[in-house]
Write a protein that holds these residues in place. Structure first.
Motif, PDB file in Angstrom:
ATOM      1  N   LEU A   1       1.904  38.014  51.162  1.00 13.83           N
ATOM      2  CA  LEU A   1       3.046  38.782  50.673  1.00 13.83           C
ATOM      3  C   LEU A   1       3.056  40.183  51.270  1.00 13.83           C
ATOM      4  CD1 LEU A   1       5.466  39.028  48.683  1.00 13.83           C
ATOM      5  CD2 LEU A   1       3.817  39.893  46.996  1.00 13.83           C
ATOM      6  N   GLY A   2       1.897  40.831  51.290  1.00  3.60           N
ATOM      7  CA  GLY A   2       1.812  42.178  51.838  1.00  3.60           C
ATOM      8  C   GLY A   2       2.219  42.243  53.300  1.00  3.60           C
ATOM      9  N   VAL A   3       1.762  41.271  54.086  1.00  6.29           N
ATOM     10  CA  VAL A   3       2.118  41.258  55.508  1.00  6.29           C
ATOM     11  C   VAL A   3       3.605  40.995  55.683  1.00  6.29           C
ATOM     12  CG1 VAL A   3       1.748  40.110  57.724  1.00  6.29           C
ATOM     13  CG2 VAL A   3      -0.200  40.559  56.228  1.00  6.29           C
ATOM     14  N   LEU A   4       4.145  40.009  54.964  1.00  6.67           N
ATOM     15  CA  LEU A   4       5.564  39.669  55.098  1.00  6.67           C
ATOM     16  C   LEU A   4       6.476  40.825  54.714  1.00  6.67           C
ATOM     17  CD1 LEU A   4       5.706  36.017  53.688  1.00  6.67           C
ATOM     18  CD2 LEU A   4       5.884  36.728  56.080  1.00  6.67           C
ATOM     19  N   CYS A   5       6.031  41.642  53.772  1.00  7.50           N
ATOM     20  CA  CYS A   5       6.853  42.767  53.311  1.00  7.50           C
ATOM     21  C   CYS A   5       6.678  44.013  54.157  1.00  7.50           C
ATOM     22  CB  CYS A   5       6.523  43.096  51.846  1.00  7.50           C
ATOM     23  SG  CYS A   5       7.109  41.865  50.667  1.00  7.50           S
ATOM     24  N   SER A   6       5.821  43.980  55.137  1.00 10.89           N
ATOM     25  CA  SER A   6       5.572  45.158  55.969  1.00 10.89           C
ATOM     26  C   SER A   6       6.604  45.264  57.091  1.00 10.89           C
ATOM     27  CB  SER A   6       4.170  45.087  56.581  1.00 10.89           C
ATOM     28  OG  SER A   6       4.114  44.080  57.588  1.00 10.89           O
ATOM     29  N   MET A   7       6.804  46.469  57.578  1.00  8.20           N
ATOM     30  CA  MET A   7       7.747  46.671  58.674  1.00  8.20           C
ATOM     31  C   MET A   7       7.246  46.112  60.009  1.00  8.20           C
ATOM     32  SD  MET A   7       9.575  50.362  57.830  1.00  8.20           S
ATOM     33  CE  MET A   7      10.778  50.146  59.160  1.00  8.20           C
ATOM     34  N   PRO A   8       5.936  46.157  60.309  1.00 10.78           N
ATOM     35  CA  PRO A   8       5.480  45.533  61.555  1.00 10.78           C
ATOM     36  C   PRO A   8       5.789  44.040  61.616  1.00 10.78           C
ATOM     37  CG  PRO A   8       3.827  47.061  60.758  1.00 10.78           C
ATOM     38  CD  PRO A   8       4.862  46.956  59.678  1.00 10.78           C
TER      39      PRO A   8
ATOM     40  N   VAL B   1      -1.418  46.882  58.031  1.00 14.30           N
ATOM     41  CA  VAL B   1      -0.943  45.689  58.729  1.00 14.30           C
ATOM     42  C   VAL B   1      -0.896  45.932  60.233  1.00 14.30           C
ATOM     43  CG1 VAL B   1       1.025  44.130  59.022  1.00 14.30           C
ATOM     44  CG2 VAL B   1       0.327  44.835  56.718  1.00 14.30           C
ATOM     45  N   SER B   2      -0.463  47.113  60.644  1.00 17.71           N
ATOM     46  CA  SER B   2      -0.471  47.453  62.071  1.00 17.71           C
ATOM     47  C   SER B   2      -1.877  47.351  62.634  1.00 17.71           C
ATOM     48  CB  SER B   2       0.067  48.876  62.274  1.00 17.71           C
ATOM     49  OG  SER B   2       1.412  48.986  61.883  1.00 17.71           O
ATOM     50  N   TYR B   3      -2.834  47.862  61.894  1.00 15.31           N
ATOM     51  CA  TYR B   3      -4.235  47.820  62.304  1.00 15.31           C
ATOM     52  C   TYR B   3      -4.706  46.372  62.484  1.00 15.31           C
ATOM     53  CZ  TYR B   3      -9.301  48.668  62.005  1.00 15.31           C
ATOM     54  OH  TYR B   3     -10.654  48.716  62.250  1.00 15.31           O
TER      55      TYR B   3
END
Length: 274
Positions: A131-138, A219-221
């Motif tokens: 969920l955290g990755v999907l909701c991120s801008m990257p 997430v970028s990291y």
């Protein structure tokens, strides 16, 4: 229980209703907008969904076929009875965001305009991470390269999600941030306990915005991006307004520079099943 009390309980169970979600019933980090498609009687809709799941589980191409038979046959395990990740299937690359997803509360049914991810393995911790990755801008930037009008399961499965495995400190931080942002009230208490986060801990806009910036940094990291890559994401996210996210970009860099450097490329990728 008296006979009268038993009858009252039975009538209550028959007449209990749940909201029926459509795409606009949720938004990014907003599990319930209050705008529903309809409502449904619990007894009839759960019976229908259970029979549908049993039938689909016999098809090898169905995700339900990958679940243990004991789980499929137990109506208490129906996805509608538990929190789950749903996403809007109608979108547009010119919208503010392309991937509109949220962890929706239990005791909700949804139309086909809000498909959901079925967890067939892993835990609520893994669910919070996805969920955290999907909701991120990257991750959203990645989707904007190919998505036109519909966010389909085919499009979802084209997305790469970096996963260094549980125990990685940055992954664990993504889980914590996503868990806190998603567990908005007591409806998510059981899920939040499994993830290891408090319920209702994000109560002001300043805290939320700071967490969103930190989430993008983490997430970028994990994607293995460097500062130039990050600059490209925010400069091209809105092609008509390249400076729209300049302030957000700078706040992301503050968090990014606190992470161990240089960022390492992800060790492997995972994909979601439809």
């Amino acid at each position: 229980m008296s006979e009268e009390g038993q009858k009252t309980t039975e009538v209550s169970a028959i007449t209990e209703i749940w909201p029926v979600y459509k795409g606009v019933s949720f938004n990014l980090w907003e599990s319930d907008t209050g705008d529903y498609y309809d409502s449904a009687y619990v007894a009839s809709i759960t019976e229908h969904l259970q029979q549908k799941r049993l039938a689909q589980s016999r098809a090898t191409r169905s995700a339900f076929a990958e679940l243990p038979r004991s789980m499929v046959e137990d109506s208490k395990t129906l996805p509608c009875r538990h929190p789950r990740i749903a996403f809007r299937n109608v979108t547009n690359p010119t919208n503010t965001r392309t991937i509109i997803t949220a962890l929706i509360p239990p005791n909700r049914v949804i139309t086909h305009h809000a498909p959901y991810l079925l967890r067939i393995a892993g835990s609520s911790i893994d669910e919070a991470y996805v969920l955290g990755v999907l909701c991120s801008m990257p991750c959203d930037w990645q989707a904007r390269r190919t998505v036109e009008l519909n966010m389909t399961f085919e499009q979802i499965n084209l997305l790469t999600i970096p996963d260094p495995g549980q125990g990685h400190p940055v992954r664990d931080r993504v889980v914590e941030i996503a868990g806190r942002l998603a567990a908005q009230d007591e409806r998510f208490s059981a899920w939040a306990e499994e993830v290891g986060v408090p319920v209702g801990s994000v109560t002001d806009k300043t805290t939320k915005q700071d967490l969103l910036c930190e989430l993008d940094a983490c997430v970028s990291y994990l994607y293995g991006l460097d500062e130039q890559d990050i600059a490209t994401i925010y400069a091209t996210f809105d092609a008509k307004h390249p400076h729209r996210y300049a302030e957000h970009h700078q706040k992301v860099l503050v968090h990014y520079r606190r992470l161990p450097q240089p960022a390492l490329p992800p060790q492997q990728h995972i994909q979601q099943h439809p």
